[in-house]
Enzyme design. Structure first.
Site, PDB file in Angstrom:
ATOM      1  N   CYS A   9      -2.208 -18.948  -1.500  1.00 12.19           N
ATOM      2  CA  CYS A   9      -1.355 -20.110  -1.336  1.00 12.19           C
ATOM      3  C   CYS A   9      -0.632 -20.430  -2.639  1.00 12.19           C
ATOM      4  O   CYS A   9      -0.810 -19.761  -3.655  1.00 12.19           O
ATOM      5  CB  CYS A   9      -2.203 -21.319  -0.921  1.00 12.19           C
ATOM      6  N   VAL A  67       4.215   4.156  -1.751  1.00 11.94           N
ATOM      7  CA  VAL A  67       5.640   4.068  -2.037  1.00 11.94           C
ATOM      8  C   VAL A  67       6.137   5.410  -2.564  1.00 11.94           C
ATOM      9  O   VAL A  67       5.420   6.122  -3.273  1.00 11.94           O
ATOM     10  CB  VAL A  67       5.939   2.948  -3.060  1.00 11.94           C
TER      11      VAL A  67
END
EC number: 6.3.5.4
Length: 616
Positions: A2, A293
């Site tokens: 958060c 990636v």
């Protein structure tokens, strides 16, 4: 995971500042895309904001979370994950607490009510949180031991503002966007000084620290630091301990009520985490998703160098097949990597024009792609710092160079000590900054933190210092990058190698154990060899990939040429137009690409954040 923020003012009524609190909270929306909330103390002294990325107890655990006690309100705004929350909840229940939610947030809140700020010592995880304690009219800020989760604060005339990132503080009407010389020194020296925030007057809560703000001022308490203790275990016991710890840590960190994935590079670190996770989930009848990636056509045209002797893709595929993950390869092209809009997003996420070039962009794009399929990912980040995986862990010249070993010429750093791309600066500014002197001071401070054992010889002392610097300085730069770029995409990335128990144990293991087979990260290799393909267990370390396509450099040159045409841009108060002219005439020269990236980053930062530069 958060984003948190808040404001405490002992001489004004924050019930009248709803707009400011909302603006501060809104800056954290990317960290918490699922929900948001604010809370103001009934007396108007404290205001807390929260943006939520729901990972546990999806329907409950909304924040800020409050608890009314006979002596006043206690309110919490919390970011992170506490992996031992189930055990703590059971202990708190035995002490008479009754829970209304099933996540870790209420455990932290009730843990604070039960134990005060000593709750920090009981938490295992990555976290940053703020508690407004109405019983004592005090704000308590707590950050995890390793500094995985960020937290900043700034004193005001009658209190404090705080937030997960500087942008939250800068949204407050009292904010001053000033950056002094020391802020620029921090950017270009390639160090991360604990407590330093680049922005003038702003402070970072140090890892392992509690900051308490009350009517009598601000006080710091260190609840954890990296200490030196004698390591008594033999090699076999040490290897077994690392194996058991890592397995237990990864298992703890697989807890989630949302889709979870693994970052897999095909190197030892991420492969070890992936193998442990896959084995654990297979026992539950589940498969794990992994992600890597790569760059368009780069595997076929890969050019090895000292940092990247081998491409990742073949090893990634071998690990995925070996442990049975469902794998996705995220392929990026030069156009996406050089996109100015992506650059601006990255700079906005980091709040400063950090100097790690194309890896920032590719990490953000990777995290964004993963977020389409997973909310949580586990990473092999920080194993090199903990287990001694870098060249400078093995180079006596780098360790004894009188500076941070990763900045030593013996480690391939440019001579002259101007830090990270400092030569792009105007000569008069570079002289004023005196980056070598700043670096020497920060190095001396860092070395002074290290304690030694009575029997340590010169070599043992040098290696202990090197390990300490890597964990308390270098690692934190990478953790900050990882946090900002993952949270900008709304992805929670967990880092098993940052469990403080593993860090403490391996830091104190002797170098003979860490390098017993003549290779880097011997302990980790031995502890995980049975889980991995032979090719991966014996693979030479290869750094996070960097794009090699010529189209990327061409795009940088085009953008820098456009920037050069705007001679009134404030970036030329910082960078040397002569350096830029030379770079554009010889873009293939050593150091030019990273310098161009730095210039474009600085320009984007000045456009986005509009700092007030105090260059005297």
């Amino acid at each position: 995971m958060c984003g948190i923020t808040g404001w405490v003012a002992f001489e004004r009524d924050l019930r009248r500042e709803a707009g400011a609190l909302a603006a501060m909270t809104a800056t954290m929306a990317c960290r918490g895309p699922d929900a948001g909330g604010t809370w103001v103390d009934p007396r108007g002294t404290a205001a807390l904001g929260h943006r939520r990325l729901a990972v546990l107890d999806l329907a409950g655990s909304t924040q800020p979370m409050t608890l009314e006690t006979p002596d006043g309100w206690v309110a919490l705004t919390y970011s992170g994950e506490v992996y031992n929350y189930a055990e703590l909840r059971a202990e708190l229940r035995r002490r008479g607490h009754h829970f209304r939610t099933t996540g870790d947030t209420e455990v932290v809140l009730r843990g604070y009510v039960e134990w005060g700020d000593a709750v920090a010592e009981r938490l295992n995880g990555m976290y940053a949180f703020a508690v407004w304690d109405g019983r004592t009219s005090a704000l308590v800020l707590v950050r995890d031991r390793m500094g995985v989760k960020p937290l900043y604060y700034q004193s005001t005339s009658d209190g404090v503002v705080f937030g997960s990132e500087p942008k939250a503080l800068l949204a407050n009407p009292l904010a001053d966007r000033a950056v002094r010389l020391d802020g620029l020194r921090e950017l270009f020296a390639f160090v991360k000084t604990p407590g330093h925030a680049v922005w003038a007057g702003m402070r970072e809560v140090r890892p392992g620290t509690v900051v308490t703000v009350g009517t009598r001022g601000t006080h710091e308490r260190t609840y954890w630091s990296l200490e030196t203790v004698e390591h008594r275990d033999d090699l076999e016991t040490t290897t077994a301990r690392v194996r058991d710890l890592l397995a237990e840590i990864v298992t703890r960190q697989l807890v989630a009520d949302v889709p979870l994935g693994l970052l897999l590079s095909g190197g030892l670190d991420s492969s070890a985490v992936t193998a442990h996770a896959a084995r654990e989930l297979a026992g539950r009848g589940e498969k794990v998703h992994s992600f890597s990636v790569d760059f368009a056509s780069q595997s076929e045209s890969f050019v090895p160098d000292a940092a990247r002797p081998t491409p990742d893709a073949p090893y990634v595929r071998e690990v995925s097949a070996h442990v049975g993950t469902v794998h996705s390869e995220i392929v990026l092209d030069a156009a996406a990597m050089a996109d100015p809009a992506v650059r601006r997003t990255v700079i906005a996420a980091r709040d400063v024009p950090a100097g790690t070039g194309d890896t920032d962009v590719s990490l953000y794009l990777l995290f964004s792609a993963i977020r389409e399929r997973s909310t949580v990912a586990l990473s092999g980040e920080s194993a090199d710092e903990v287990f001694g995986g870098y060249h400078w862990h093995r180079s006596r010249d780098a360790q004894c160079s009188g500076t941070f070993p990763w900045m030593s010429p013996a480690n391939g750093a440019p001579a002259g000590g101007q830090g990270r791309d400092g030569t792009v600066l105007r000569p008069e500014l570079l002289e004023l900054l005196d980056i070598p002197a700043y670096t020497r001071d920060r190095y001396a401070e860092a070395v002074a933190e290290v304690t030694h054992l009575p029997g340590d010889d010169e070599a043992a002392r040098a290696r202990r210092i090197t390990s300490h610097l890597g964990i308390t300085r270098f690692m934190r730069m990478l953790l900050d990058r990882k946090d900002r770029l993952s949270m900008a995409a709304g992805l929670e990335v967990r880092v098993p190698f940052c469990d403080h128990r593993l860090v403490e144990y391996v830091h104190n293991a002797p170098w003979a154990a860490k390098s017993f087979d003549g290779r880097e990260k011997s302990l980790l290799r031995a502890a995980t060899r049975e889980l991995l393909p032979h090719s991966v267990a014996t693979r030479v370390k290869s750094a996070y990939p960097s794009i090699q396509a010529v189209g990327y450099l061409s795009a940088l040159c085009e953008q820098a040429t456009e920037l050069r045409s705007d001679r009134q841009h404030p970036v030329f108060d910082l960078i040397s137009d002569r350096w830029l002219d030379r770079a554009l005439r010889a873009p293939d020269a050593p150091g030019v690409r990273s310098g161009l990236e730095r210039c474009l980053n600085l320009a984007a930062w000045l456009d986005l954040r509009r700092p007030r530069l105090l260059l005297t």
